[in-house]
Design an enzyme around this catalytic site. Structure first.
Site, PDB file in Angstrom:
ATOM      1  CE  LYS A  24      -1.647   1.760   4.036  1.00  0.00           C
ATOM      2  NZ  LYS A  24      -1.456   3.188   4.325  1.00  0.00           N
ATOM      3  CG  ASN A  25       2.285   2.820   3.460  1.00  0.00           C
ATOM      4  OD1 ASN A  25       1.153   3.206   3.153  1.00  0.00           O
ATOM      5  ND2 ASN A  25       2.638   2.581   4.706  1.00  0.00           N
ATOM      6  CB  CYS A 117      -4.894  10.751  11.630  1.00  0.00           C
ATOM      7  SG  CYS A 117      -3.300   9.971  11.813  1.00  0.00           S
ATOM      8  NE  ARG A 122       0.897  10.866  10.127  1.00  0.00           N
ATOM      9  CZ  ARG A 122       0.263   9.880   9.498  1.00  0.00           C
ATOM     10  NH1 ARG A 122      -0.878   9.432   9.954  1.00  0.00           N
ATOM     11  NH2 ARG A 122       0.762   9.370   8.382  1.00  0.00           N
ATOM     12  CG  ASP A 307       3.076   1.661   9.806  1.00  0.00           C
ATOM     13  OD1 ASP A 307       3.328   1.761   8.595  1.00  0.00           O
ATOM     14  OD2 ASP A 307       2.795   2.630  10.525  1.00  0.00           O
ATOM     15  NE  ARG A 399      -7.417   4.973   5.544  1.00  0.00           N
ATOM     16  CZ  ARG A 399      -6.896   6.113   6.016  1.00  0.00           C
ATOM     17  NH1 ARG A 399      -7.438   6.690   7.073  1.00  0.00           N
ATOM     18  NH2 ARG A 399      -5.844   6.651   5.467  1.00  0.00           N
TER      19      ARG A 399
HETATM   20  C1  EPZ Z   1       4.524   7.070   6.255  1.00  0.00           C
HETATM   21  O1  EPZ Z   1       3.771   8.127   6.782  1.00  0.00           O
HETATM   22  C2  EPZ Z   1       3.558   5.897   6.142  1.00  0.00           C
HETATM   23  N1  EPZ Z   1       2.485   6.250   5.218  1.00  0.00           N
HETATM   24  C3  EPZ Z   1       3.007   5.571   7.528  1.00  0.00           C
HETATM   25  O2  EPZ Z   1       2.147   4.451   7.407  1.00  0.00           O
HETATM   26  C4  EPZ Z   1       4.173   5.204   8.433  1.00  0.00           C
HETATM   27  O3  EPZ Z   1       3.689   4.942   9.738  1.00  0.00           O
HETATM   28  C5  EPZ Z   1       5.167   6.389   8.479  1.00  0.00           C
HETATM   29  O4  EPZ Z   1       5.597   6.711   7.142  1.00  0.00           O
HETATM   30  C6  EPZ Z   1       6.400   6.083   9.312  1.00  0.00           C
HETATM   31  O5  EPZ Z   1       7.050   4.967   8.809  1.00  0.00           O
HETATM   32  C7  EPZ Z   1       2.721   6.213   3.894  1.00  0.00           C
HETATM   33  O6  EPZ Z   1       3.814   5.895   3.442  1.00  0.00           O
HETATM   34  C8  EPZ Z   1       1.575   6.574   3.002  1.00  0.00           C
HETATM   35  P1  EPZ Z   1       6.548  10.465   8.251  1.00  0.00           P
HETATM   36  P2  EPZ Z   1       4.365   9.629   6.781  1.00  0.00           P
HETATM   37  O7  EPZ Z   1       6.399  11.719   7.459  1.00  0.00           O
HETATM   38  O8  EPZ Z   1       5.240   9.830   5.624  1.00  0.00           O
HETATM   39  C9  EPZ Z   1       7.011  13.887  11.476  1.00  0.00           C
HETATM   40  C10 EPZ Z   1       0.116   3.287   7.652  1.00  0.00           C
HETATM   41  O9  EPZ Z   1      -0.538   2.833   8.600  1.00  0.00           O
HETATM   42  N2  EPZ Z   1       6.894  14.821  10.333  1.00  0.00           N
HETATM   43  O10 EPZ Z   1       7.699   9.566   7.964  1.00  0.00           O
HETATM   44  O11 EPZ Z   1       3.218  10.536   6.975  1.00  0.00           O
HETATM   45  C11 EPZ Z   1       5.727  13.119  11.717  1.00  0.00           C
HETATM   46  O12 EPZ Z   1       4.851  13.856  12.541  1.00  0.00           O
HETATM   47  C12 EPZ Z   1       0.757   4.657   7.721  1.00  0.00           C
HETATM   48  O13 EPZ Z   1       0.306   2.665   6.573  1.00  0.00           O
HETATM   49  C13 EPZ Z   1       7.090  16.181  10.552  1.00  0.00           C
HETATM   50  O14 EPZ Z   1       7.332  16.610  11.679  1.00  0.00           O
HETATM   51  O15 EPZ Z   1       5.237   9.611   8.079  1.00  0.00           O
HETATM   52  C14 EPZ Z   1       6.218  11.865  12.403  1.00  0.00           C
HETATM   53  O16 EPZ Z   1       6.394  12.121  13.787  1.00  0.00           O
HETATM   54  C15 EPZ Z   1       0.522   5.293   9.070  1.00  0.00           C
HETATM   55  N3  EPZ Z   1       6.974  17.042   9.500  1.00  0.00           N
HETATM   56  C16 EPZ Z   1       7.582  11.627  11.761  1.00  0.00           C
HETATM   57  O17 EPZ Z   1       7.952  12.865  11.145  1.00  0.00           O
HETATM   58  C17 EPZ Z   1       6.714  16.604   8.224  1.00  0.00           C
HETATM   59  O18 EPZ Z   1       6.647  17.427   7.291  1.00  0.00           O
HETATM   60  C18 EPZ Z   1       7.574  10.543  10.674  1.00  0.00           C
HETATM   61  O19 EPZ Z   1       6.493  10.840   9.807  1.00  0.00           O
HETATM   62  C19 EPZ Z   1       6.516  15.212   8.024  1.00  0.00           C
HETATM   63  C20 EPZ Z   1       6.623  14.348   9.086  1.00  0.00           C
END
Ligand code: EPZ
Length: 425
Positions: A24-25, A117, A122, A307, A399
């Site tokens: 999915k990701n 969420c 996020r 995850d 989802r």
């Molecule tokens: C990706 O989300 C995945 N989703 C998530 O999977 C996964 O949990 C996550 O990476 C971590 O591995 C997809 O790939 C579609 P991040 P993402 O940006 O990219 C902070 C699932 O269940 N951050 O790596 O949104 C953020 O708050 C989902 O399949 C900022 O501060 O995660 C978090 O604490 C859930 N500013 C950390 O970084 C930003 O601009 C990592 O988030 C972006 C992120």
């Protein structure tokens, strides 16, 4: 969609073989990347999950012609839209993945700021900071990110992420692919899905190197062409199936996912006393002895994936002794804990740490799922518990997982879907 619950009768040891679906990701950024080239791209092995359907709807909204499901053809010849609608972004935060491609292709984009969420606020400040470094001008107007590129074309730059972000890295790779000159990304995310996106962008004519390491170099090109690609397997689903075998003391061969994609969870399962055998056709999981307590700290790849942390809590809850789970990626990833406590789990949460005192047994109970991975965790707890567990809001599973309940039933699990009263949030 009517509310559904999963009714699980625990105590069955899972046995047999199961095939992992497409990732999915991985699929979500690949679908967004089709906007970078005008024409017909074909993506195979797409998982039939809610989030992929949402991204397909977004591409249609932008003028793309999207057909098929497991094999999806996206024709972006008429994809002239520049604005993502709020309902789709609200439904799935990963909709922000169209921001980079829209800027790269059209020089402008309007994407609603995704709300937080259940697992955290996020933010996408890192996405915006990076795009600004590439020359975009970005403002927030009424909750909508309004971005445009003076002079139409982004320009390459050296940029260091302050926070390692998966979709942030994907956004910048896609935007930089069509920028003028070289872009260097430091402190980039190293997930396999990043490498998969780089493979596909390079097949489209991009010039990207270093994906999978913390430093990625992108030499911008003037145009990209459509692509055909088979999406890599879903490592989180593979880990989910491995953990289901572990908590039911089962013996399962998880097919279709190479062992390098699930190394971190294999290592922790071995620490917990589970036998993991890496083979050419997949990973075999045999849990014949009592589970051992094991500490886990989640980290960006190649660390233990956040995850799977909710699901590993179930292993800890069944292991004799104390285990500590530390969540270092998201702010709020323990929503499943109160529900596990209703099943008899002894867990104390303090901030981002959960201390788990394993008990030999969990008892079935009615529980409520809050997000995809919490739903999976509660399903696994139900498989391991004595008696019957009813997981409400089970559609959250759909989802992110393609027919997970069907796959588990094929391994012997006693579970079924049933209509459920709408839960009052
Ligand atoms: C990706 O989300 C995945 N989703 C998530 O999977 C996964 O949990 C996550 O990476 C971590 O591995 C997809 O790939 C579609 P991040 P993402 O940006 O990219 C902070 C699932 O269940 N951050 O790596 O949104 C953020 O708050 C989902 O399949 C900022 O501060 O995660 C978090 O604490 C859930 N500013 C950390 O970084 C930003 O601009 C990592 O988030 C972006 C992120």
């Amino acid at each position: 969609m009517t509310a559904q619950k999963l009714v699980v009768r625990g105590g069955v040891r899972l046995k047999g073989e199961v095939q992992v679906s497409g990732g999915k990701n991985a699929a979500l950024p690949l679908l967004a990347a089709t906007l970078l080239a005008s024409g017909r791209s074909q993506l195979r092995n797409l998982p039939q999950v809610g989030d992929v359907a949402t991204m397909s709807a977004l591409l249609r909204h932008l003028g793309g012609d999207v057909s098929g499901s497991r094999v999806t053809v996206v024709d972006t010849s008429a994809a002239d839209g520049r604005e993502a609608p709020y309902p789709l972004v609200r439904a799935m935060r990963a909709s922000v993945l169209v921001l980079g491609p829209l800027l790269a292709r059209h020089g402008e984009a309007r994407v609603p700021l995704p709300g937080g969420c259940v697992i955290g606020p996020r933010p996408i400040d890192e996405h915006c900071r990076g795009l600004t470094a590439l020359g975009a001008e970005i403002a927030l107007e009424g909750g909508v990110i309004v971005a445009h590129v003076p002079g139409q074309r982004l320009r390459g730059a050296s940029h260091r992420f302050a926070v390692t972000t998966v979709t942030g890295t994907e956004t910048l790779m896609m935007a930089a692919a069509l920028a003028r000159g070289r872009t260097t990304l430091e402190n980039a995310a190293r997930e396999p899905e990043i490498e998969e996106l780089a493979r596909v962008l390079n097949k489209m004519g991009a010039r990207i190197s270093g994906a999978g390491t913390a430093t990625i170099a992108i030499d911008g090109v003037s145009a990209l062409h459509p692509v055909e690609h088979t999406v890599l397997p879903d490592r989180i689903e593979a880990g989910t199936l491995m953990l289901a075998a572990a908590v039911t003391r089962g013996d399962v061969l998880v097919r279709g996912c190479e062992t390098s994609l699930v190394e971190a969870v294999s290592e922790k399962l071995r620490d917990a006393g589970v036998e993991i055998t890496d083979g050419s056709d997949g990973v075999r999981v045999r849990a014949r002895q009592t589970l051992r307590p094991t500490d886990v700290t989640t980290r960006p790849h190649p660390g233990f994936p956040t995850d799977l942390a909710p699901l590993f809590t179930v292993v800890m809850a069944l292991a004799k002794g104390q285990s500590v789970l530390t969540e270092s990626v998201f702010e709020r990833r323990f929503h499943h804990v109160p529900e596990l406590q209703r099943m008899g789990a002894d867990i104390v949460v303090d901030g981002r740490t959960a201390v788990v005192h394993g008990t030999a047994r969990l008892s079935g109970a009615p529980v409520v799922a809050t997000d995809v991975r919490a739903a999976a965790a509660l399903l696994l707890a139900g498989l391991a518990a004595e008696g019957t567990t009813e997981v409400s809001q089970a559609t959250a599973l759909d989802r992110g997982y393609e027919g997970l309940d069907k796959k588990l039933r094929a391994l012997g699990a006693d579970l079924r879907r049933a209509p459920a009263p709408e839960m009052i949030a």
